[in-house]
Design a protein around this motif. Structure first.
Motif, short mmCIF file in Angstrom:
data_model
loop_
_atom_site.label_atom_id
_atom_site.label_comp_id
_atom_site.label_asym_id
_atom_site.label_seq_id
_atom_site.Cartn_x
_atom_site.Cartn_y
_atom_site.Cartn_z
N MET A 32 -24.63 -7.21 16.15
CA MET A 32 -23.76 -7.41 17.29
C MET A 32 -23.06 -8.76 17.21
SD MET A 32 -24.13 -4.51 18.54
CE MET A 32 -22.86 -4.83 19.75
N ALA A 33 -23.78 -9.80 16.75
CA ALA A 33 -23.15 -11.11 16.61
C ALA A 33 -22.07 -11.08 15.54
CB ALA A 33 -24.21 -12.16 16.26
N LEU A 34 -22.35 -10.41 14.43
CA LEU A 34 -21.38 -10.33 13.34
C LEU A 34 -20.13 -9.58 13.76
CD1 LEU A 34 -20.83 -10.94 10.36
CD2 LEU A 34 -21.96 -8.78 9.78
N VAL A 35 -20.32 -8.46 14.45
CA VAL A 35 -19.17 -7.70 14.91
C VAL A 35 -18.35 -8.50 15.91
CG1 VAL A 35 -18.49 -5.66 16.24
CG2 VAL A 35 -20.20 -5.46 14.43
N SER A 36 -19.02 -9.23 16.78
CA SER A 36 -18.31 -10.06 17.75
C SER A 36 -17.47 -11.12 17.07
CB SER A 36 -19.29 -10.72 18.72
OG SER A 36 -20.00 -9.75 19.46
N VAL A 37 -18.04 -11.79 16.07
CA VAL A 37 -17.32 -12.84 15.35
C VAL A 37 -16.11 -12.26 14.61
CG1 VAL A 37 -17.47 -14.48 13.43
CG2 VAL A 37 -19.30 -14.37 15.12
N THR A 38 -16.32 -11.15 13.90
CA THR A 38 -15.20 -10.55 13.17
C THR A 38 -14.12 -10.06 14.11
OG1 THR A 38 -16.40 -8.42 13.08
CG2 THR A 38 -16.64 -9.90 11.20
N SER A 39 -14.51 -9.58 15.28
CA SER A 39 -13.52 -9.14 16.26
C SER A 39 -12.69 -10.31 16.77
CB SER A 39 -14.21 -8.43 17.43
OG SER A 39 -14.89 -7.28 17.00
N ILE A 40 -13.36 -11.41 17.04
CA ILE A 40 -12.64 -12.61 17.50
C ILE A 40 -11.68 -13.11 16.44
CG2 ILE A 40 -12.92 -15.03 18.16
CD1 ILE A 40 -15.56 -14.22 19.50
N CYS A 52 -19.22 1.62 1.24
CA CYS A 52 -17.83 2.02 1.00
C CYS A 52 -17.63 3.50 1.33
CB CYS A 52 -17.46 1.76 -0.46
SG CYS A 52 -17.16 0.03 -0.87
N MET A 53 -18.57 4.33 0.89
CA MET A 53 -18.47 5.76 1.18
C MET A 53 -18.58 6.01 2.69
SD MET A 53 -17.94 7.24 -1.69
CE MET A 53 -16.99 5.76 -2.08
N PHE A 54 -19.45 5.27 3.33
CA PHE A 54 -19.63 5.37 4.78
C PHE A 54 -18.33 5.04 5.51
CE2 PHE A 54 -20.80 2.97 8.71
CZ PHE A 54 -21.36 4.01 9.43
N SER A 55 -17.68 3.99 5.08
CA SER A 55 -16.42 3.58 5.70
C SER A 55 -15.30 4.57 5.43
CB SER A 55 -16.03 2.18 5.23
OG SER A 55 -14.78 1.80 5.76
N PHE A 89 -8.35 3.80 8.76
CA PHE A 89 -7.91 2.62 8.01
C PHE A 89 -8.05 1.34 8.84
CE2 PHE A 89 -4.59 -0.42 6.79
CZ PHE A 89 -4.93 -0.63 5.46
N ASP A 90 -7.66 1.40 10.08
CA ASP A 90 -7.71 0.20 10.92
C ASP A 90 -9.11 -0.35 11.09
OD1 ASP A 90 -5.00 0.42 11.23
OD2 ASP A 90 -5.10 1.39 13.20
N ASN A 91 -10.13 0.52 11.06
CA ASN A 91 -11.51 0.09 11.27
C ASN A 91 -12.36 0.13 10.01
OD1 ASN A 91 -11.30 -0.18 14.22
ND2 ASN A 91 -11.06 2.04 14.20
N SER A 92 -11.71 0.29 8.84
CA SER A 92 -12.45 0.45 7.57
C SER A 92 -13.30 -0.77 7.23
CB SER A 92 -11.49 0.76 6.43
OG SER A 92 -10.52 -0.27 6.30
N LEU A 93 -12.76 -1.98 7.44
CA LEU A 93 -13.53 -3.19 7.11
C LEU A 93 -14.72 -3.34 8.04
CD1 LEU A 93 -13.95 -5.77 5.51
CD2 LEU A 93 -12.36 -6.94 7.06
N GLN A 94 -14.50 -3.10 9.32
CA GLN A 94 -15.60 -3.20 10.27
C GLN A 94 -16.68 -2.18 9.98
OE1 GLN A 94 -15.54 -1.72 14.54
NE2 GLN A 94 -15.14 -3.89 14.86
N LEU A 95 -16.29 -0.94 9.65
CA LEU A 95 -17.25 0.10 9.32
C LEU A 95 -18.00 -0.24 8.03
CD1 LEU A 95 -15.05 3.17 10.21
CD2 LEU A 95 -17.18 2.52 11.35
N ILE A 117 -18.72 -3.30 6.98
CA ILE A 117 -19.68 -4.35 7.35
C ILE A 117 -20.88 -3.74 8.07
CG2 ILE A 117 -20.02 -6.37 8.83
CD1 ILE A 117 -17.09 -7.11 8.25
N VAL A 118 -20.61 -2.84 8.99
CA VAL A 118 -21.70 -2.16 9.70
C VAL A 118 -22.58 -1.41 8.71
CG1 VAL A 118 -22.26 -0.34 11.35
CG2 VAL A 118 -20.44 -1.97 11.87
N GLY A 119 -21.96 -0.70 7.73
CA GLY A 119 -22.71 0.02 6.71
C GLY A 119 -23.59 -0.88 5.87
N CYS A 120 -23.08 -2.08 5.52
CA CYS A 120 -23.87 -3.04 4.73
C CYS A 120 -25.09 -3.52 5.51
CB CYS A 120 -23.01 -4.24 4.33
SG CYS A 120 -21.80 -3.89 3.03
#
Length: 317
Positions: free
Chosen positions: A188-196, A265-268, A274-280, A282-285
């Motif tokens: 949750m912290a990582l997603v928040s930071v990347t979103s900001i 990568c496969m998960f994403s 496409f717009d959420n591929s990087l976030q997905l 990161i979540v997968g990792c």
């Protein structure tokens, strides 16, 4: 930045001679149980087991000499203790063909083509939100049971996929609950930071999916159905496929981080967003690392469910 649920519900339709290396303390006194990493000519990592046996005493330098791991691999093992067991019930050569079969026979047709079929049958160019969520629940349940049947079909003789899955989910690992809590907070912290950061670089965006908000506005029945899809069905399905099946299989032939990256990568990509591929990705990792760290599929399933639940709740506000 739009926070993406780990589920492509509505995005396209309107989206293995073995060598045992004991890992001891630096002073060679072995104050903790030995960690054994079973290796093979084709793979450095196969199986990690913990044994309290004091009969084997090997100094730290010998263990390091035997493994010859890179700095990144050492960091991975030190932090995760490599709890995951990669004894898979299917042939390694069948992994990618099984995964492709899942994508093209189940995932794409049901997740991305199902609603179009419903529209054609009902002769409605646009489905109302309640019909959409009910139809999606039916198709995603079919995908879940179809995936279980496919993985059972792919297992070797005298093996059982369901026993494998139950072992991955229900057999408790040491400190897995604490580790899972850490993973939730980190994600949750990582997603928040990347979103900001994304908002600063490309500008702010609406964090809520308008289609989700429209469905939620239909009342309690739609909300309960959507919660089931996002927080129960999707985590169980996706963690079974991408961590339980794909990641575990890849780790029989490659290093842990390589397997985590490829499976993420496969998960994403499978979300076709496409717009959420990087976030997905990161979540997968994070989910892949938590699976390796805890050795239990229950950990990424819970983290995945809570992550989706947070996005679900914010969409209701």
């Amino acid at each position: 930045m739009t926070l993406s649920l780990c589920e492509p519900l509505f995005s396209c339709s309107l989206h293995k001679q073995l060598l045992g290396t004991p890992i001891l303390s630096k002073n060679g006194k072995n104050p903790i149980p030995c960690q054994y990493f079973l290796t093979s000519p084709n793979s450095k990592f196969l199986l990690s087991s913990t044994t309290p046996s004091p009969a084997i005493h090997v100094g730290f330098s010998f263990a390091r000499f035997c493994t010859k791991k890179s700095h990144a691999d050492q960091l991975f093992e030190e932090s995760s203790s490599y709890e995951i067991c990669t004894d898979i019930p299917w042939e390694a050569i069948d992994v990618w063909s099984t995964f492709v079969g899942y994508l093209f026979m189940l995932h794409i047709p049901l997740s991305f083509g199902g609603l179009s079929v419903v529209s054609s049958v009902l002769h409605k160019p646009t489905l109302d939100p309640l019909t959409m969520v009910v139809a999606t629940a039916v198709f995603q349940s079919l995908e879940l049971f179809g995936t279980f049947a496919l993985l059972q079909y792919a297992t070797k003789m005298n093996h059982d996929f369901y026993s494998f899955l139950i072992g991955k989910v229900l057999l408790p690992k040491r400190n897995w609950v604490k580790k899972t809590a850490i993973g939730i907070g980190f994600l949750m912290a990582l997603v928040s930071v990347t979103s900001i950061l994304a908002d600063m670089l490309i500008g702010p965006e609406d964090a809520n999916d308008p289609i989700i908000k429209e469905i939620l506005s239909e009342g309690p029945a739609a909300q309960i159905m959507l919660f089931f899809l996002y927080c129960i069905n999707a985590p169980l399905l996706e963690e079974t496929v991408y961590r339980g099946f794909l990641l575990t299989s890849l780790m029989t032939k490659s290093k842990p981080w390589s397997a985590i990256i490829v499976s993420s990568c496969m998960f994403s990509l499978a979300h076709f967003s496409f717009d959420n591929s990087l976030q997905l990705f990161i979540v997968g990792c994070v989910l892949g690392y938590m699976y390796c760290w805890t050795g239990s599929l229950a950990s990424p399933i819970i983290i995945h469910a809570i992550y989706n639940a947070v996005i679900f709740v914010t969409s209701m506000l």
